[in-house]
Scaffold this active site. Structure first.
Site, short mmCIF file in Angstrom:
data_model
loop_
_atom_site.label_atom_id
_atom_site.label_comp_id
_atom_site.label_asym_id
_atom_site.label_seq_id
_atom_site.Cartn_x
_atom_site.Cartn_y
_atom_site.Cartn_z
N LYS A 89 -9.47 1.60 -28.20
CA LYS A 89 -9.83 2.09 -29.53
C LYS A 89 -8.69 2.83 -30.22
O LYS A 89 -8.90 3.74 -31.02
CB LYS A 89 -11.08 2.98 -29.49
N GLY A 91 -6.06 0.72 -31.47
CA GLY A 91 -5.43 -0.31 -32.29
C GLY A 91 -4.66 -1.35 -31.51
O GLY A 91 -3.72 -1.95 -32.04
N SER A 180 -14.24 6.66 -32.69
CA SER A 180 -14.17 5.21 -32.74
C SER A 180 -14.84 4.60 -31.51
O SER A 180 -15.53 3.57 -31.60
CB SER A 180 -12.71 4.76 -32.83
N TYR A 282 -4.18 -2.97 -43.61
CA TYR A 282 -3.20 -4.03 -43.77
C TYR A 282 -3.62 -5.29 -43.00
O TYR A 282 -4.11 -5.22 -41.87
CB TYR A 282 -1.82 -3.59 -43.30
N LYS A 299 -13.42 -5.22 -36.39
CA LYS A 299 -12.27 -4.31 -36.35
C LYS A 299 -12.20 -3.52 -37.65
O LYS A 299 -12.43 -4.05 -38.73
CB LYS A 299 -10.97 -5.10 -36.14
N GLY A 300 -11.86 -2.25 -37.52
CA GLY A 300 -11.75 -1.41 -38.70
C GLY A 300 -13.09 -1.02 -39.29
O GLY A 300 -13.17 -0.68 -40.47
N HIS A 303 -16.51 4.52 -39.27
CA HIS A 303 -16.94 5.39 -38.17
C HIS A 303 -18.25 6.08 -38.51
O HIS A 303 -18.58 6.29 -39.69
CB HIS A 303 -15.88 6.45 -37.87
#
Length: 336
Positions: A89, A91, A180, A282, A299-300, A303
């Protein structure tokens, strides 16, 4: 008669060098062997099959620039020269996808869990090697398994495979990482029509209300405990630590540092990234005019919301642990 024989012999000797040159030229271009048939086409079929995969890569456009200078015999399954060890968690998926924008970096799509899983490890290094994607001699194979970061046995097993291997760890603010982690647990529960217990019941001691150091998500964010285990076997110059928070804000800066760490030319450029306002982070493209690619929908994700009181407790708890990390690696992060 003798005069005529001498004339033929002289003519033959004069033509012999030219005849030999023609034969050598044919042999050099491969036509001499290819045109000889000893009762079947096995030689031709063998050549065709050995290059089938290579031609497929050419046809699909999967070969990076300049790859046509190699032939199919250069492709091989190679043990990784670099491993992303975690942390969970922080990245790791975004990191490996960004790194694969570089034509000299290649990676398997799946996490191997080879060194952290006894069953997989017993299958041996040859099994592990064959799980790696085909690569060229000038490419670096990178494997990613976040579980390695907290695995007690993984450092020694990796050291046994290659004591000079390069390692990459990616860290982010420890409190953000814990949140996360819990967010993913909630998402997993929701996909099963289940409800996760409240964060406070997991992260706080029921009697004192203090941060529970036994909670697994909390333990993972005590980074110095895990980094110290790796540094017992590997020197610090073999471990590169990525700022996971900065990777979100400025991916190119972090990728350039890794290119330098791996002694690779800077081939990932600003055009490789673009900010997706819809996703809020990005995304990437391999070429300036190429198709855009973002990470998966899982992903992303946003939270879960925690009270300021709980977040303050987490920050206060991690502060001394962060200081121990800074002393260990000789570097500070802007974590408050």
């Amino acid at each position: 008669m003798r005069r005529q024989l001498r004339r033929w012999t002289k003519s033959f000797l004069c033509a012999l060098p030219a005849f030999a040159f023609i034969l050598m030229t044919i042999f050099y271009n491969g036509f001499f062997i290819a045109t000889i048939n000893f009762g079947g086409s096995s030689n031709e079929d063998s050549m065709r099959n050995s290059n089938k995969g290579f031609r497929k890569l050419l046809e699909d456009g999967h070969l990076p620039p300049g790859r046509d200078r190699y032939n199919s015999s250069s492709l091989a399954h190679r043990l990784p020269q670099c491993i992303i060890i975690g942390a969970r968690k922080c990245g790791t998926r975004a990191l490996i996808e960004f790194l694969k924008l570089h034509p000299q970096i290649i990676s398997p799509n799946d996490e191997m869990h080879f060194f952290s899983n006894d069953t997989n490890y017993k299958l041996g290094f040859e099994w592990y090697r064959k799980k790696m994607p085909l690569s060229y001699p000038d490419q670096i194979t990178i494997e990613k398994t976040p579980k390695y970061f907290i695995s007690v046995i993984s450092p020694s097993r990796i050291h046994r495979m290659n004591s000079s291997i390069k390692l990459i760890a990616i860290l982010r603010h420890p409190t953000t990482r814990v949140i996360s982690d819990y967010t993913q647990i909630c998402a997993n529960k929701q996909s099963k029509n289940e409800t996760a217990e409240p964060f406070e019941l997991r992260a706080l001691d029921k009697q004192t209300g203090h941060i529970n150091p036994v909670y697994k998500a909390t333990q993972i964010s005590m980074y110095h405990l895990h980094i110290s285990r790796w540094l017992q076997l590997f020197p610090l110059n073999q471990l590169h630590i990525v700022d996971g928070d900065n990777l979100i804000l400025n991916p190119l800066e972090e990728i350039r540092k890794i290119e330098q760490f791996l002694n690779l030319p800077h081939l990932v450029n600003p055009d490789s990234f673009y900010y997706n306002s819809t996703r809020g982070f990005y995304c990437m493209r391999k070429t300036k005019t190429g198709p855009e690619q973002c990470l998966g929908a899982n992903k992303g994700r946003k939270h879960v919301n925690l009270s300021k009181k709980v977040i303050t407790k987490l920050n206060k708890f991690f502060k001394p642990h962060n200081e121990q990390l800074y002393k260990l690696i000789g570097r500070r992060f802007p974590w408050r």
